[in-house]
Design a protein around this motif. Structure first.
Motif, short mmCIF file in Angstrom:
data_model
loop_
_atom_site.label_atom_id
_atom_site.label_comp_id
_atom_site.label_asym_id
_atom_site.label_seq_id
_atom_site.Cartn_x
_atom_site.Cartn_y
_atom_site.Cartn_z
N VAL A 1 0.92 -1.29 -0.05
CA VAL A 1 -0.05 0.03 0.04
C VAL A 1 0.68 1.10 -0.08
N PRO A 2 0.69 2.05 -0.91
CA PRO A 2 1.42 3.41 -0.97
C PRO A 2 1.35 4.14 0.23
N THR A 3 2.24 4.76 0.78
CA THR A 3 2.47 5.48 2.15
C THR A 3 1.68 6.77 2.16
N TRP A 4 1.49 7.16 0.99
CA TRP A 4 0.77 8.51 1.12
C TRP A 4 -0.70 8.28 1.33
N PHE A 5 -1.09 7.13 0.76
CA PHE A 5 -2.51 6.69 1.07
C PHE A 5 -2.82 6.54 2.64
N ILE A 6 -1.72 5.89 3.36
CA ILE A 6 -1.92 5.60 4.70
C ILE A 6 -1.81 6.99 5.48
N ASN A 7 -1.01 7.79 4.95
CA ASN A 7 -0.78 9.08 5.63
C ASN A 7 -2.20 9.90 5.60
N LYS A 8 -2.92 9.73 4.40
CA LYS A 8 -3.97 10.48 4.27
C LYS A 8 -4.85 10.00 5.04
N LYS A 9 -5.30 8.57 5.04
CA LYS A 9 -6.30 8.10 6.02
C LYS A 9 -6.11 8.06 7.50
N LEU A 10 -4.86 7.73 7.80
CA LEU A 10 -4.57 7.83 9.27
C LEU A 10 -3.44 8.98 9.61
N ILE A 11 -3.38 9.36 10.68
CA ILE A 11 -2.61 10.49 11.00
C ILE A 11 -1.24 9.68 11.48
N VAL A 12 -0.56 9.14 10.73
CA VAL A 12 0.54 8.29 10.73
C VAL A 12 1.52 8.70 10.02
N ARG A 13 2.70 8.94 10.44
CA ARG A 13 3.92 9.45 9.19
C ARG A 13 4.87 8.15 9.30
N SER A 14 5.04 7.83 7.79
CA SER A 14 5.72 6.90 7.72
C SER A 14 6.97 7.40 6.57
N TYR A 15 8.22 7.20 6.59
CA TYR A 15 9.06 7.37 5.69
C TYR A 15 9.43 6.41 4.51
N THR A 16 8.79 5.38 4.54
CA THR A 16 8.93 4.48 3.28
C THR A 16 8.14 4.82 2.25
N LYS A 17 8.45 4.32 0.96
CA LYS A 17 7.46 4.65 -0.18
C LYS A 17 6.24 3.59 -0.07
N MET A 18 6.42 2.57 0.41
CA MET A 18 5.41 1.53 0.58
C MET A 18 5.37 0.57 1.76
#
Length: 101
Positions: A52-69
């Protein structure tokens, strides 16, 4: 070398042998007796794995991740979306199939 969901056959086989050794140690018997079932188990898990792309996770949940997937496991599936468990943060979410890799 062929890959399936980011896993080479070498990784899959090593994981299956490791699982078979663990089963033989815990329940007794030969490692070869457990290998078939452990390979089926590992292969089923690899088939369920999605990214799952990280940008989608960051958009839905307020969690910051620095990996691409982020690795995720499919739980349920509909025609247009997949319900996944994000392994790194232990969260469940619906993800459109169009953005999965």
């Amino acid at each position: 070398m062929k890959e399936y969901n980011g896993y080479t056959m070498r990784k899959i086989m090593k994981c299956a042998w490791k699982l078979a050794r663990r089963g033989a140690k815990k329940f007794g018997g030969s490692v070869k007796e457990y290998f078939s079932e452990s390979l089926k188990t590992v292969w089923a898990l690899v088939k369920k794995m999605v990214y799952v792309p990280t940008w989608f996770i960051n958009k839905k949940l307020i969690v910051r991740s620095y990996t691409k997937m982020e690795r995720a496991i499919k739980e349920r599936e509909t025609e247009k979306a997949v319900y996944v468990k994000i392994l790194s943060i232990e969260e469940f979410m619906w993800v459109p199939k169009s953005i999965l890799l």
